[in-house]
Design a protein around this motif. Structure first.
Motif, short mmCIF file in Angstrom:
data_model
loop_
_atom_site.label_atom_id
_atom_site.label_comp_id
_atom_site.label_asym_id
_atom_site.label_seq_id
_atom_site.Cartn_x
_atom_site.Cartn_y
_atom_site.Cartn_z
N GLY A 263 0.87 -1.21 0.12
CA GLY A 263 -0.08 0.09 -0.09
C GLY A 263 0.80 1.09 -0.07
N ASP A 264 0.80 1.98 0.99
CA ASP A 264 1.52 3.32 1.09
C ASP A 264 2.50 3.02 2.08
N THR A 265 2.92 1.87 2.82
CA THR A 265 3.70 1.47 3.65
C THR A 265 4.89 0.88 3.10
N GLY A 292 9.04 0.45 7.49
CA GLY A 292 7.82 0.27 8.30
C GLY A 292 6.84 1.70 8.53
N LYS A 293 7.05 2.56 7.73
CA LYS A 293 6.20 3.73 7.78
C LYS A 293 5.61 4.10 6.49
N PRO A 294 4.41 4.69 6.48
CA PRO A 294 3.89 5.23 5.30
C PRO A 294 4.89 6.20 4.49
N ALA A 300 9.39 11.24 3.86
CA ALA A 300 10.36 11.40 2.77
C ALA A 300 11.47 12.49 3.20
N SER A 301 10.52 13.46 3.73
CA SER A 301 11.49 14.81 4.26
C SER A 301 12.69 14.24 5.65
N ALA A 302 11.90 13.50 6.43
CA ALA A 302 12.58 12.90 7.39
C ALA A 302 13.75 11.93 7.11
N ALA A 303 13.44 11.09 5.90
CA ALA A 303 14.66 10.45 5.19
C ALA A 303 15.63 11.41 4.80
#
Length: 340
Positions: A263-265, A292-294, A300-303
């Motif tokens: 899905g989005d995860t 493990g996160k959507p 994406a910004s945190a990554a």
């Protein structure tokens, strides 16, 4: 250009023997008197600039192309012979359909003329360098160990932020390598001590105190094959390259992304960064921030923040940090919307 001896090898054994025969000291491959040449798109430039001075050039184009110039799919991945031309790989139907990040990394590299000539084995071994390396009148620890690094206090807009040392801040310029490190590729080699397999992630080394040492290869050791394993992430993958002009230019920043989504995860993700590091650079920190996160603009910004947390900018290249983060974010969100 200085005088040199030219030999044409007809087998990997011949090539290794010819290149290794001139080694009389414990030198890194880039400083060994015997050098391999295939497409020749970098080597001849360096020889004209007098920054590389091989005594013998061993042409490997005479090696069996039926074996070493082939692209083979197999259960679990795809295998490239070292003599496969960049243009052949970028247009291969299986590469385009099942490994788009590889096809795109090749399509966005150099010019069509160069890609028609350059081999995959030679491409991944292109020198990590900068303009100070190419101009012999400037001090360069990579060219002459111990002479100093002119880029430290010079014009360092194109230089690396990650994996640097106080000896060298040159950035690795390749595109294909970012796809390979993201996809856990493996290289096979043949050398004076026989055959071995090397994880692509272990092939290149950071400059540290020896910027003239760029790989773990030995003098006379020849890459013969590159293998890329398939996975749930290889079809949903892309390479995004940001550069000063739209053709024939190195990346200012780039990102190779491969995604496995439920899905989005994010079940799994591979992220490599180009134009900003001293070697092909995989960001495990960015990957860990997403697993493990959507996948959203926020995650994406945190990554992206995690990817550049260890960046060490110089006077003129600090702009690469926000630009690099935006490149990661855009690549992740565009890859999410691909059909897998």
């Amino acid at each position: 250009m200085r005088p040199f001896v030219y030999e044409r090898a007809t087998s990997p054994e011949d090539a290794v023997r010819a290149a290794r025969g001139k080694v009389t000291a414990n030198l890194p491959p880039v400083q060994a008197p015997g050098q391999f040449i295939a497409g020749g798109t970098n080597m001849t430039d360096y020889m004209k600039l007098d920054v590389m001075r091989p005594e013998i050039l061993v042409d490997v184009n005479g090696i069996d192309r039926n074996r070493y110039g082939r692209i083979e799919e197999f259960d679990g991945g795809i295998r490239f012979g070292h003599l496969v031309r960049m243009a052949e790989a970028e247009e291969h139907p299986a590469v385009k359909a099942k490994y788009p990040v590889i096809a795109q990394s090749l399509q966005l590299a150099a010019s069509q003329q160069i890609r028609n000539m350059a081999t995959l084995g030679g491409n991944v071994l292109q020198r990590t360098r900068c303009d100070y390396f190419r101009e012999a009148t400037w001090a360069c620890n990579k060219r002459e160990p111990g002479s100093g690094c002119s880029a430290m206090d010079g014009i360092n807009r194109r230089h690396a932020l990650l994996g640097t040392s106080d000896q060298c801040i040159a950035s690795y310029p390749g595109d294909f390598a970012q796809a390979l490190i993201a996809l856990d590729a493996l290289v096979e080699t043949q050398g004076p001590k026989g055959n071995r397999k090397i994880r692509f992630a272990d092939l290149h080394v950071e400059p540290g105190n020896t910027p003239n040492v760029e790989t773990v290869l030995e003098p006379g050791e020849l890459i013969t094959f590159i293998t890329v394993p398939s996975g749930a992430w290889t079809r949903r993958s892309m390479y995004l390259k940001i550069r000063d002009r739209q053709s024939y230019e190195f990346a200012v920043t780039s990102t190779a992304v491969a995604l496995d989504l439920d899905g989005d995860t994010v079940r799994d993700v591979r992220i490599a960064l180009g134009g900003v590091a001293t070697r092909p650079w995989r960001s495990r920190e960015a990957e860990d921030a997403l697993k493990g996160k959507p996948l959203t603009p926020e995650t994406a910004s945190a990554a992206a923040d995690a990817a550049f947390a260890g960046a060490k900018p110089r006077k003129y290249n600090a702009f690469k940090i926000p630009l690099g983060k935006e490149t990661v974010i855009r690549a992740l969100l565009e890859t999410k919307n691909m059909e897998a």
